[in-house]
Design a protein around this motif. Structure first.
Motif, PDB file in Angstrom:
ATOM      1  N   PRO B  19      34.602  91.537   5.751  1.00  0.00           N
ATOM      2  CA  PRO B  19      35.860  91.276   5.245  1.00  0.00           C
ATOM      3  C   PRO B  19      35.911  92.304   4.037  1.00  0.00           C
ATOM      4  CG  PRO B  19      34.275  89.495   4.741  1.00  0.00           C
ATOM      5  CD  PRO B  19      33.777  90.249   6.021  1.00  0.00           C
ATOM      6  N   ARG B  20      37.098  92.985   4.053  1.00  0.00           N
ATOM      7  CA  ARG B  20      37.387  94.079   3.113  1.00  0.00           C
ATOM      8  C   ARG B  20      37.079  93.512   1.472  1.00  0.00           C
ATOM      9  NH1 ARG B  20      43.385  95.177   2.395  1.00  0.00           N
ATOM     10  NH2 ARG B  20      43.066  93.157   1.292  1.00  0.00           N
ATOM     11  N   ASP B  21      37.645  92.425   1.234  1.00  0.00           N
ATOM     12  CA  ASP B  21      37.399  91.810  -0.114  1.00  0.00           C
ATOM     13  C   ASP B  21      36.261  91.021  -0.550  1.00  0.00           C
ATOM     14  OD1 ASP B  21      39.481  93.163  -0.482  1.00  0.00           O
ATOM     15  OD2 ASP B  21      41.185  91.412  -0.274  1.00  0.00           O
ATOM     16  N   GLY B  22      35.296  90.829   0.412  1.00  0.00           N
ATOM     17  CA  GLY B  22      34.109  90.082   0.383  1.00  0.00           C
ATOM     18  C   GLY B  22      34.320  88.723   0.588  1.00  0.00           C
ATOM     19  N   TRP B  23      33.064  87.826   0.618  1.00  0.00           N
ATOM     20  CA  TRP B  23      33.072  86.567   1.116  1.00  0.00           C
ATOM     21  C   TRP B  23      31.852  85.818   0.334  1.00  0.00           C
ATOM     22  CZ3 TRP B  23      37.007  84.260   3.321  1.00  0.00           C
ATOM     23  CH2 TRP B  23      36.991  82.953   3.772  1.00  0.00           C
ATOM     24  N   PRO B  24      32.167  84.721  -0.222  1.00  0.00           N
ATOM     25  CA  PRO B  24      33.219  83.882  -0.222  1.00  0.00           C
ATOM     26  C   PRO B  24      34.316  84.426  -1.189  1.00  0.00           C
ATOM     27  CG  PRO B  24      31.596  82.981  -1.270  1.00  0.00           C
ATOM     28  CD  PRO B  24      30.776  84.166  -0.784  1.00  0.00           C
ATOM     29  N   SER B  25      35.689  83.941  -0.776  1.00  0.00           N
ATOM     30  CA  SER B  25      36.678  84.404  -1.551  1.00  0.00           C
ATOM     31  C   SER B  25      37.545  83.205  -2.000  1.00  0.00           C
ATOM     32  CB  SER B  25      37.480  85.388  -0.751  1.00  0.00           C
ATOM     33  OG  SER B  25      38.747  85.301  -1.163  1.00  0.00           O
ATOM     34  N   GLU B  26      37.654  83.195  -3.399  1.00  0.00           N
ATOM     35  CA  GLU B  26      38.409  82.015  -4.030  1.00  0.00           C
ATOM     36  C   GLU B  26      39.758  82.406  -3.571  1.00  0.00           C
ATOM     37  OE1 GLU B  26      37.507  79.296  -5.070  1.00  0.00           O
ATOM     38  OE2 GLU B  26      35.547  79.939  -4.397  1.00  0.00           O
ATOM     39  N   LYS B  27      40.278  83.656  -3.519  1.00  0.00           N
ATOM     40  CA  LYS B  27      41.635  83.963  -3.215  1.00  0.00           C
ATOM     41  C   LYS B  27      42.154  83.330  -1.748  1.00  0.00           C
ATOM     42  CE  LYS B  27      44.816  88.211  -2.863  1.00  0.00           C
ATOM     43  NZ  LYS B  27      44.787  89.577  -2.929  1.00  0.00           N
ATOM     44  N   ALA B  28      41.019  83.503  -0.849  1.00  0.00           N
ATOM     45  CA  ALA B  28      41.412  83.124   0.432  1.00  0.00           C
ATOM     46  C   ALA B  28      41.366  81.464   0.478  1.00  0.00           C
ATOM     47  CB  ALA B  28      39.957  83.552   1.350  1.00  0.00           C
ATOM     48  N   ARG B  29      40.451  80.902  -0.248  1.00  0.00           N
ATOM     49  CA  ARG B  29      40.581  79.475  -0.173  1.00  0.00           C
ATOM     50  C   ARG B  29      41.901  78.889  -0.836  1.00  0.00           C
ATOM     51  NH1 ARG B  29      36.720  75.614   0.221  1.00  0.00           N
ATOM     52  NH2 ARG B  29      34.979  77.060   0.267  1.00  0.00           N
ATOM     53  N   ALA B  30      42.388  79.536  -1.839  1.00  0.00           N
ATOM     54  CA  ALA B  30      43.625  79.373  -2.420  1.00  0.00           C
ATOM     55  C   ALA B  30      44.947  79.304  -1.455  1.00  0.00           C
ATOM     56  CB  ALA B  30      43.917  80.213  -3.640  1.00  0.00           C
ATOM     57  N   ALA B  31      44.581  80.406  -0.772  1.00  0.00           N
ATOM     58  CA  ALA B  31      45.684  80.928   0.360  1.00  0.00           C
ATOM     59  C   ALA B  31      45.810  79.742   1.374  1.00  0.00           C
ATOM     60  CB  ALA B  31      45.758  82.077   0.734  1.00  0.00           C
ATOM     61  N   ALA B  32      44.502  79.308   1.697  1.00  0.00           N
ATOM     62  CA  ALA B  32      44.389  78.457   2.767  1.00  0.00           C
ATOM     63  C   ALA B  32      44.931  76.805   2.673  1.00  0.00           C
ATOM     64  CB  ALA B  32      42.797  78.332   3.237  1.00  0.00           C
ATOM     65  N   SER B  33      45.336  77.155   1.438  1.00  0.00           N
ATOM     66  CA  SER B  33      45.933  75.405   1.135  1.00  0.00           C
ATOM     67  C   SER B  33      44.914  74.591   1.058  1.00  0.00           C
ATOM     68  CB  SER B  33      47.316  75.283   2.091  1.00  0.00           C
ATOM     69  OG  SER B  33      47.957  74.193   1.698  1.00  0.00           O
ATOM     70  N   SER B  34      45.052  73.512   2.185  1.00  0.00           N
ATOM     71  CA  SER B  34      43.822  72.472   1.971  1.00  0.00           C
ATOM     72  C   SER B  34      42.914  72.845   3.318  1.00  0.00           C
ATOM     73  CB  SER B  34      44.374  71.224   2.033  1.00  0.00           C
ATOM     74  OG  SER B  34      45.276  70.830   2.875  1.00  0.00           O
ATOM     75  N   ALA B  35      42.951  73.769   4.057  1.00  0.00           N
ATOM     76  CA  ALA B  35      42.489  74.268   5.054  1.00  0.00           C
ATOM     77  C   ALA B  35      40.914  74.498   4.898  1.00  0.00           C
ATOM     78  CB  ALA B  35      42.953  75.265   6.027  1.00  0.00           C
ATOM     79  N   ASP B  36      40.302  73.777   3.860  1.00  0.00           N
ATOM     80  CA  ASP B  36      38.962  74.085   3.441  1.00  0.00           C
ATOM     81  C   ASP B  36      37.972  73.734   4.420  1.00  0.00           C
ATOM     82  OD1 ASP B  36      39.559  74.368   0.646  1.00  0.00           O
ATOM     83  OD2 ASP B  36      39.699  72.305   0.350  1.00  0.00           O
ATOM     84  N   HIS B  37      38.062  72.906   5.602  1.00  0.00           N
ATOM     85  CA  HIS B  37      37.422  72.618   6.590  1.00  0.00           C
ATOM     86  C   HIS B  37      37.282  74.030   7.448  1.00  0.00           C
ATOM     87  CE1 HIS B  37      41.164  71.841   8.276  1.00  0.00           C
ATOM     88  NE2 HIS B  37      40.492  71.905   9.382  1.00  0.00           N
ATOM     89  N   VAL B  38      38.086  74.938   7.566  1.00  0.00           N
ATOM     90  CA  VAL B  38      38.023  76.119   8.245  1.00  0.00           C
ATOM     91  C   VAL B  38      37.299  77.252   7.385  1.00  0.00           C
ATOM     92  CG1 VAL B  38      39.453  77.972   9.292  1.00  0.00           C
ATOM     93  CG2 VAL B  38      40.084  75.585   9.465  1.00  0.00           C
ATOM     94  N   ILE B  39      37.490  77.102   5.995  1.00  0.00           N
ATOM     95  CA  ILE B  39      37.126  78.234   5.016  1.00  0.00           C
ATOM     96  C   ILE B  39      35.511  78.017   5.105  1.00  0.00           C
ATOM     97  CG2 ILE B  39      37.247  78.929   2.631  1.00  0.00           C
ATOM     98  CD1 ILE B  39      39.383  79.939   4.187  1.00  0.00           C
TER      99      ILE B  39
END
Lengths: 235, 235
Positions: B19-39
């Motif tokens: 992933p270009r911006d690294g992982w884990p990503s707080e930005k990704a978690r925020a954009a995922a809304s509440s799809a935390d189980h996928v993240i």
């Protein structure tokens, strides 16, 4: 993002009711990527009633069941119904709610039917742009066969004639014989059949068979060169 | 947004490659809304090959025509095919490219088939999250009515996992390199891709891949023996 979703599937008539952030909107234009033709054609209304005034068949999109006696459809059958009515000359429309609160019961009441998405009840979180994307896609997919057909197809390569395939199989058998692959000898027939079955099932095209002949010739050549080189130095 | 799109339609297995911006990503978690189980369940890989190693039927999503002989499907038939294969116990996957550049030809070459969207040729601008949303929806819609899913007869032998297939393709490339097959050098990449596409499309089973490895070992052995024989006599 709504304009962009629509444009991907050939839809252009976007009507806004009292947009929260005003209109025109440079932010909206930027998010629309190059869907300027949709943004430019946007019409503004100050009530949902006014926005749908010329529509004869209106679908309301909702995220959850409503206490309503309206028919509830999935995207595919809803799009099919819209297509059929549009083909019969009716003006059809889809109604989407606010990002956070969706449509009020009164607004849903304006629609002829309800469309909802087969989302996972444990995680239902489509935003407007996603809902518009799914409905726009469904509209297009429900269209003429050529609209749903993929935009491109793999280049057509003619399938190999069996004679070409059999020459390949004979060639492989000959090359492998030189390597001692068919061992022990009494298993040779079964091994040959196995290879023939596998490579026939693969369904190679004529250019693919030609490529595989080239592969075998490369191995033949290398084995031959080494063999000749060995013979020359020993003989 | 990809995680959120997946979660809406009940999909949870998200694999990321570099992933270009690294992982884990707080930005990704925020954009995922509440799809935390996928993240939370995301797995990272440093190559596409590694990411698809255990998959037996892989679809690549592409936006534009490719010079490839792979079958090309729309989302609905692709999802139906995946449903049928998954029901038969196969591990199926979808491959999505980079936001700006999509998949390379080599990456598309890893897939069994191509899926593309019936977008308006005059405005084709789906981002990854939109493509994932449409495929996730199609996957779910294809499962809503099992009767309409295409029938799929499980082959007698299990399909090869991609990791096994890739070892075969690497082996073939190595063996052919010894023969001078890849000539001229600037065509090597195209020749490799051509072979990989052809042998991926063939849909070999696991025992078939094993047989083909044996075929290559036979050629390797013969080339090596002759080479050693030549060296022995000249040295």
């Amino acid at each position: 993002m709504v304009a962009r979703a629509m444009a991907n599937f050939g839809l252009i008539d976007l009507r806004l009711v009292n947009p929260r952030d005003g209109w025109p909107s440079e932010k909206a234009r930027a998010a629309a990527s190059s869907a300027d033709h949709v943004i430019d054609a946007v019409r503004l209304f100050d009530s949902v009633e006014a926005a749908v005034a010329d529509i004869t068949y209106l679908l309301a999109t909702t995220a959850r069941p409503r206490d309503s006696y309206k028919p509830v459809r999935g995207p595919e059958t809803a799009a099919g119904e819209m297509r059929a009515r549009a083909a019969a000359g009716q003006k059809v429309g889809m109604l989407f709610g606010r990002e956070r609160y969706g449509l009020s019961n009164a607004e849903v009441g304006l629609a002829d039917e309800i469309v909802t998405f087969p989302v996972d009840p444990a995680f239902a979180s489509l935003n407007i742009a996603q809902a518009v994307l799914l409905m726009s896609y469904s509209w297009r997919a429900a269209g003429a066969d050529d609209a749903t057909a993929p935009r491109f197809t793999a280049p057509e390569a003619p399938p190999a004639e069996k004679a070409d395939l059999h020459r390949l199989l004979d060639h492989l058998e000959t090359s492998l014989s030189r390597t001692g692959y068919f061992h022990p000898p009494h298993k040779r027939e079964a091994m040959v059949q196995n290879l023939r079955t596998m490579l026939t099932k693969a369904g190679f095209t004529e250019p693919e068979v030609r490529t595989l002949r080239g592969v075998l010739r490369a191995f033949d050549y290398e084995m031959g060169e080494r063999g000749r080189s060995g013979r020359e130095t020993t003989g």
